[in-house]
Design an enzyme around this catalytic site. Structure first.
Site, PDB file in Angstrom:
ATOM      1  N   ASP A  19      -2.219  15.662  -6.964  1.00  0.00           N
ATOM      2  CA  ASP A  19      -0.778  15.724  -6.761  1.00  0.00           C
ATOM      3  C   ASP A  19      -0.318  17.155  -6.543  1.00  0.00           C
ATOM      4  O   ASP A  19      -0.854  18.106  -7.132  1.00  0.00           O
ATOM      5  CB  ASP A  19      -0.036  15.120  -7.961  1.00  0.00           C
ATOM      6  N   GLU A  73       6.000   2.038  -7.408  1.00  0.00           N
ATOM      7  CA  GLU A  73       4.697   2.462  -7.925  1.00  0.00           C
ATOM      8  C   GLU A  73       4.992   3.419  -9.067  1.00  0.00           C
ATOM      9  O   GLU A  73       5.292   4.596  -8.857  1.00  0.00           O
ATOM     10  CB  GLU A  73       3.879   3.134  -6.821  1.00  0.00           C
TER      11      GLU A  73
END
Length: 310
Positions: free
Chosen positions: A53, A42
């Protein structure tokens, strides 16, 4: 392009990396993942200040951006790289605002497909832009990765499962930032996995956030999911290599060996695939429970569910 991203059998493995970190080593890292029989890379086109994140991935993205990594440079690298891969498939992740906002959806979908990416995950795709991108991806025959949470409503889960045909649903283990483990553990996702599989039996479910050890892989397998996604833990090992002056490829190899001490055989080898660290664990629908009720994240909130492409 008809072969599945995650071959049937024991749960598959995807690894998330930011393109451009470390600079100039994407081909080397992808080759390692290929020889280690990781199913999916990915690969993120880096973008700044991701709200979903944690600090490890945010620092990685900042380094990649400083190195000049853009969607165009990533696509150029992929066009050279993907024909050389024998097992690994590349799924591209691109942020709508940073990388896609000013691009034509049809031309971009064609460029992503031509570069050899097997699917596209559009991060933070706003609702107003979804129809154009969905239409472009369908026309190009490029599958999309969709996302959802354990707390998503049944309607959102169904939409995510159907929208990810040909790719996979990214089941985000919990609200929060990447790199953190869900309070109830990954086995507690069984109800959500069952709901997604009921909605679209042939669409794989991949679980991410907080997956870092062999025990985590076993817990994901016990949830009934088709695959686990490793993100922050792999990126952290690359950061460690940079800090300590080590070879990032060898550092990632060491991590994968720790994660799966017994390497799985090649898919064409007698006996098929096994998952190291979870030997003997197979994915069956009976490991999951029944769907539970959930609440929908407000559309104005910037979360992974907002880019369910969905």
């Amino acid at each position: 392009m008809s072969d599945p991203l995650f071959p049937p059998g024991a749960p598959g493995l995807a690894v998330f990396l930011n393109a451009g970190d470390p600079a100039g080593r994407l081909a080397d890292l992808a080759h390692l993942l290929d020889t280690q029989h990781v199913d999916v890379l990915e690969l993120a086109v880096p973008f700044p200040d991701s709200p979903t994140d944690g600090p490890v991935i945010r620092r990685s993205a900042a380094r990649a951006l400083d190195a000049g990594t853009t969607l165009d440079t990533v696509l150029a690298e992929l066009a050279d790289l993907t024909p050389k891969l024998t097992h690994l498939k590349v799924v591209l992740l691109a942020d709508w605002s940073h990388s896609l906002r000013h691009r034509d959806p049809a031309a971009t979908a064609r460029a992503v497909a031509d570069a050899g990416a097997r699917a596209l995950l559009v991060h933070a795709l706003p609702p107003r832009a979804r129809p154009a991108w969905q239409h472009a991806l369908r026309d190009e025959g490029l599958p999309q990765v969709t996302t959802c949470y354990p707390t998503s409503t049944p309607e959102v889960l169904t939409a995510a499962a159907h929208g990810a045909a040909g790719a996979y649903v990214y089941l985000v283990a919990h609200y929060g930032r990447s790199g953190t483990t869900p309070t109830g553990g990954h086995r507690a996702l069984a109800d959500t996995v069952t709901a997604l599989r009921t909605a679209a039996p042939t669409t794989p479910v991949a679980v991410g956030f907080g997956v870092r050890t062999a025990a985590d892989l076993a817990a994901v397998a016990d949830s009934g999911a088709d695959a686990a996604i490793i993100g922050s833990a792999a990126v952290a090992r690359l950061e460690h290599a940079r800090t300590e002056g080590l070879d990032p490829v060898e550092e990632l190899r060491a991590y994968l060996t720790d994660l799966r001490p017994t390497r799985p055989p090649h898919p064409d080898a007698p006996g098929g695939r096994t998952t190291a660290g979870t030997a003997g664990t197979t994915r069956t629908a009976s490991t999951a429970g029944t769907a539970s009720a959930a609440t929908l994240t407000p559309a104005s909130t910037t979360t992974r569910e907002d880019h369910t492409a969905c």
